[in-house]
Design an enzyme around this catalytic site. Structure first.
Site, PDB file in Angstrom:
ATOM      1  N   LYS A 121      -8.433  48.332   1.525  1.00 60.11           N
ATOM      2  CA  LYS A 121      -8.668  48.704   2.922  1.00 60.11           C
ATOM      3  C   LYS A 121      -8.510  47.434   3.750  1.00 60.11           C
ATOM      4  CE  LYS A 121     -11.878  48.617   5.785  1.00 60.11           C
ATOM      5  NZ  LYS A 121     -11.103  48.231   6.991  1.00 60.11           N
TER       6      LYS A 121
ATOM      7  N   PHE B 126     -10.225  40.251   9.226  1.00 60.56           N
ATOM      8  CA  PHE B 126      -9.007  40.138  10.036  1.00 60.56           C
ATOM      9  C   PHE B 126      -8.336  38.778   9.942  1.00 60.56           C
ATOM     10  CE2 PHE B 126     -12.049  38.271  13.105  1.00 60.56           C
ATOM     11  CZ  PHE B 126     -11.306  37.182  13.545  1.00 60.56           C
TER      12      PHE B 126
ATOM     13  N   CYS C  70     -13.250  30.929   7.630  1.00 61.87           N
ATOM     14  CA  CYS C  70     -14.602  30.832   7.084  1.00 61.87           C
ATOM     15  C   CYS C  70     -14.883  29.428   6.566  1.00 61.87           C
ATOM     16  CB  CYS C  70     -14.808  31.839   5.966  1.00 61.87           C
ATOM     17  SG  CYS C  70     -13.833  31.445   4.522  1.00 61.87           S
TER      18      CYS C  70
ATOM     19  N   SER D 247     -17.945  39.327   7.491  1.00 61.74           N
ATOM     20  CA  SER D 247     -19.113  38.653   8.064  1.00 61.74           C
ATOM     21  C   SER D 247     -20.346  38.871   7.174  1.00 61.74           C
ATOM     22  CB  SER D 247     -19.372  39.196   9.474  1.00 61.74           C
ATOM     23  OG  SER D 247     -19.547  40.598   9.411  1.00 61.74           O
TER      24      SER D 247
ATOM     25  N   GLU E 127      -8.881  46.817  10.008  1.00 62.72           N
ATOM     26  CA  GLU E 127      -8.240  47.756  10.942  1.00 62.72           C
ATOM     27  C   GLU E 127      -7.542  47.013  12.082  1.00 62.72           C
ATOM     28  OE1 GLU E 127     -11.339  47.237  10.211  1.00 62.72           O
ATOM     29  OE2 GLU E 127     -12.781  47.977  11.695  1.00 62.72           O
TER      30      GLU E 127
ATOM     31  N   GLU F 252     -22.607  31.399  13.253  1.00 60.81           N
ATOM     32  CA  GLU F 252     -21.154  31.287  13.131  1.00 60.81           C
ATOM     33  C   GLU F 252     -20.531  31.706  14.464  1.00 60.81           C
ATOM     34  OE1 GLU F 252     -19.086  34.189  10.599  1.00 60.81           O
ATOM     35  OE2 GLU F 252     -17.867  32.539   9.874  1.00 60.81           O
TER      36      GLU F 252
END
Ligand code: NAD
Length: 508
Positions: free
Chosen positions: A181, A157, A289, A234, A184, A391
Site C-alpha cells: 500500500k 510519502f 527521517c 510517523s 496515497e 519532528e
C-alpha cells in the site's frame, strides 16, 4: 494501463493477480505535482473489499511461489535489477514529479532502492539455516528458514521508490507474496516499478498493490490471510500499526518518526561541518527521517558554525524540480504539509527561538502554485521548545547552544525518538563517548546522514521503531521467514529385528 481517465484526473488502479484493475472505492484523493501545484492523478481510497481480493490472490500465489527453488526466485531479482537500471532515469523523474525532490535526490534514492534488490539477489546464501551433527548421541539437528505467507507493506510519502523497496524485494525472494500500500500522496512510482517486476518474470499474484488511507490500512491489519506487516511512517501511526497488527496475531515491524541530533564539537573541521549539516538539514527539503534537524554546537563551536551555516543556507536556490532549472531544494510534498511546517516555525518563534534564517520569506512569485518554503534556521532554541522536541519534517534546523558534550548527551537522553545522531569532531575520545552513550540507534561520526545501506538493518530506537526485527539487512530476512528445527535420529538395525537394510549390517 495503470490508471483510468475519469472526469477530473486519472485514477490509479490496483495490481491484482498481474492485472491492473479498478478499485471498489468511492472516495479519492488528489495526487499533486508539488512543483506546480497541479493535480496529476487520483488515488482511490479503498478498504476491505480491495484488500480481501488481493489477499486471496496473494495467498494462492504464495503456495506456488514458496515451492519455486530459491535460486530461481533470486534470478527474478537479478532481472528486476537490470530493468531498474535501464529505467533508472524514468523512475527518478516519476519520484520528482509526484514528490518534489530534486532530480539528483531522486536518482540517489532510486540507487538506494536498487541496492536492496542487489542484497535480495544474495538471499540464497543469506537464508541458509544452521546444522549440527551429534547434538546428542546419533542425533543431528538443523534449522531451515521458511517464508511466512502473505506480507503487507505500508509506506510513507517521503521516498516513493526507496522505502517500498526496503520491504518487498526481501520478502518476495524469501518466498512470500506481498501486498503493497503506497502512500496515497505518491503512488505512481510504485506502480511504474511494479510493471518491471512482471517483466522480470515474477509470477502473477506474488506482488500486488492496493491503494488507500486508514480504511485500507485497517483492512491490512485485520485480514486473516496477512501474516506480517512492514510499516514506515510517523510515530503516532507506527504505534497504532504495531498494537493493532500484533493484537491481530501478525508479525509487525513499524518504523516511526525522528528528531536527529547533530553535535558539533569546537575541534570539528568547520568548513566540512557546515557543508554536511546544510545537506543533512535541507536535503530533500528536510523530508527525511534521518535529516539532521537539531544542531547542538558545544561551547565555541556555535560562533564558528552558525553564521557560516546561515550564509550558506541563504544562498540555496529553491524552485521547481521540473528538469528545466536545477534548484538546490524543491518544494514540500503538499500544501497541507507546507502549512504544518510553517505553523511549527511560527510556534518556535513565539516560544522564543531566534529566526536566524527565515524560509517563510522566500519569494514564491515566480514559482507557480508549488508548495515552497526556504531553508530556515531557528537559533538559541531551548530544550523544552516544541521545535526541539517534535519532528518538523521540513527544511528547518533548530540550534540549541550547549556548554559540554555531556549537556548534548542529556538532551538526547530526554528525546522520545531515537533514529539517528551525528557528531562532528576531531577527537577520538569525544567520538567514542558519543557513540557509546547517545540514545539513538544509528550513529554518524563525521558522516552527515548515517542511513544504513541495504546490507545493514535500519536500527531506530525508542519511539522511532516498534517491533523486534528492523527493516533491511539480515534482520529483514529474519522478519520475513520463520525457522523450522528438525532433530533426526536413525536407529541402527538390531540383531533381533526383521529389518533388512541393503547396505548396513548389524554390528557383532
Ligand atoms: P504517515 O504516518 O502519515 O503515513 C504513513 C502511512 O500510514 C501511509 O501509507 C498512510 O496512508 C498511512 N496512514 C496515515 N494515517 C493513518 C491512520 N490514521 N491509520 C492508519 N494508517 C494511516 O507518514 P507520512 O507523512 O507519509 O511520512 C512521514 C513520516 O514517516 C515522518 O514521520 C518520517 O519520520 C517517517 N519516516 C520514517 C522512516 C524510518 O525509517 N523511521 C523513514 C521514512 C519516513
Amino acid at each position: 494501463m495503470v490508471a483510468t481517465k475519469t472526469g477530473k484526473a486519472t485514477v490509479c488502479k490496483l495490481l491484482v493477480d498481474g492485472e491492473w484493475v479498478d478499485s471498489t472505492a468511492t472516495e479519492f484523493q488528489d495526487i499533486y505535482n508539488p512543483s506546480t501545484g497541479e493535480i496529476i492523478g487520483r488515488t482511490p481510497l479503498g478498504g476491505m473489499a480491495d484488500v480481501d481480493r488481493a489477499a486471496k490472490v496473494a495467498q494462492k500465489a504464495f503456495l506456488e511461489w514458496k515451492e519455486v527453488p530459491i535460486v530461481e526466485r533470486a534470478r527474478v531479482m537479478f532481472r528486476f535489477k537490470n530493468l531498474m537500471e535501464q529505467r533508472y532515469e524514468e523512475i527518478a523523474q516519476c519520484v520528482t514529479r509526484e514528490h518534489g525532490k530534486t532530480l539528483p535526490e531522486s536518482r540517489a534514492s532510486v540507487q538506494r532502492a536498487m541496492e536492496v534488490v542487489e542484497f535480495a539477489c544474495g538471499i540464497p546464501s543469506l537464508m541458509m539455516g544452521e546444522s549440527m551433527e551429534n547434538i546428542a548421541r546419533n542425533v543431528d539437528c538443523e534449522t531451515i528458514r521458511h517464508p511466512i505467507g502473505v506480507c503487507a507493506g505500508i509506506a510513507p510519502f517521503n521516498f516513493p521508490a526507496m522505502v517500498p523497496l526496503w520491504m518487498y524485494p526481501i520478502a518476495i525472494t524469501c518466498g512470500n507474496s506481498f501486498l503493497l500500500k503506497p502512500s496515497e500522496k505518491v503512488p505512481l512510482t510504485s506502480m511504474m516499478i511494479a510493471d518491471l517486476l512482471s517483466e522480470a518474470g515474477l509470477p502473477n499474484g506474488v506482488f500486488n498493490i492496493v491503494h488507500g488511507g486508514k480504511d485500507c490500512v485497517d483492512a491490512l491489519l485485520t485480514h486473516p490471510l496477512i501474516k506480517a506487516i512492514s510499516f514506515v511512517g510517523s510515530t503516532h501511526i507506527a504505534k497504532y500499526i504495531y498494537t493493532t497488527g500484533t493484537a491481530n496475531g501478525k508479525r509487525v515491524q513499524a518504523a516511526g518518526g525522528a528528531k536527529n541530533h547533530i553535535i558539533i564539537m569546537p575541534d570539528a573541521d568547520m568548513q566540512q561541518t557546515v557543508q554536511a549539516l546544510q545537506a543533512s538539514a535541507f536535503g530533500c527539503a528536510g523530508e527525511r527521517c534521518m535529516a539532521g534537524s537539531l544542531a547542538l554546537p558545544v561551547g565555541d563551536a556555535a560562533e564558528a558554525l552558525v553564521p557560516h551555516l546561515v550564509e550558506a543556507a541563504a544562498q540555496m536556490k529553491v524552485g521547481p524540480t521540473d528538469g528545466q532549472t536545477h534548484p538546490d531544494m524543491g518544494p514540500l510534498v503538499s500544501k497541507e504539509h507546507l502549512d504544518k511546517v510553517r505553523g511549527m516555525i511560527d510556534k518556535g518563534e513565539k516560544e522564543g527561538a531566534k529566526v536566524a534564517l527565515d524560509g517563510r520569506k522566500l519569494d514564491i512569485s515566480s514559482k507557480s502554485n508549488g508548495f515552497y518554503l526556504g531553508p530556515t534556521i531557528l537559533d538559541h532554541a531551548k530544550p523544552e521548545m516544541s521545535v526541539v522536541r517534535e519532528e518538523i519534517f521540513g527544511p528547518v534546523l533548530s540550534v540549541v547552544r550547549v556548554d559540554s558534550l555531556e549537556d548534548a548527551l542529556a538532551i538526547g537522553r530526554d528525546c522520545p525518538y531515537g533514529n539517528g545522531a551525528v557528531i562532528y569532531t576531531n577527537s577520538g575520545r569525544s567520538a567514542r563517548e558519543f557513540k557509546h552513550h547517545f540514545n539513538a540507534g544509528m550513529i554518524g561520526i563525521n558522516v552527515g546522514v548515517p542511513a544504513p545501506m541495504a546490507w545493514f538493518p535500519f536500527t531506530g530506537w525508542n519511539a522511532s521503531f516498534y517491533g523486534d526485527l528492523h527493516i533491511q539487512g539480515s534482520e529483514g530476512i529474519q522478519f520475513y521467514t520463520q525457522q523450522k528445527m528438525t532433530m533426526t535420529r536413525w536407529f541402527e538395525p538390531s540383531k533381533t529385528s526383521n529389518f533388512q537394510d541393503p547396505i548396513w549390517k548389524p554390528k557383532n
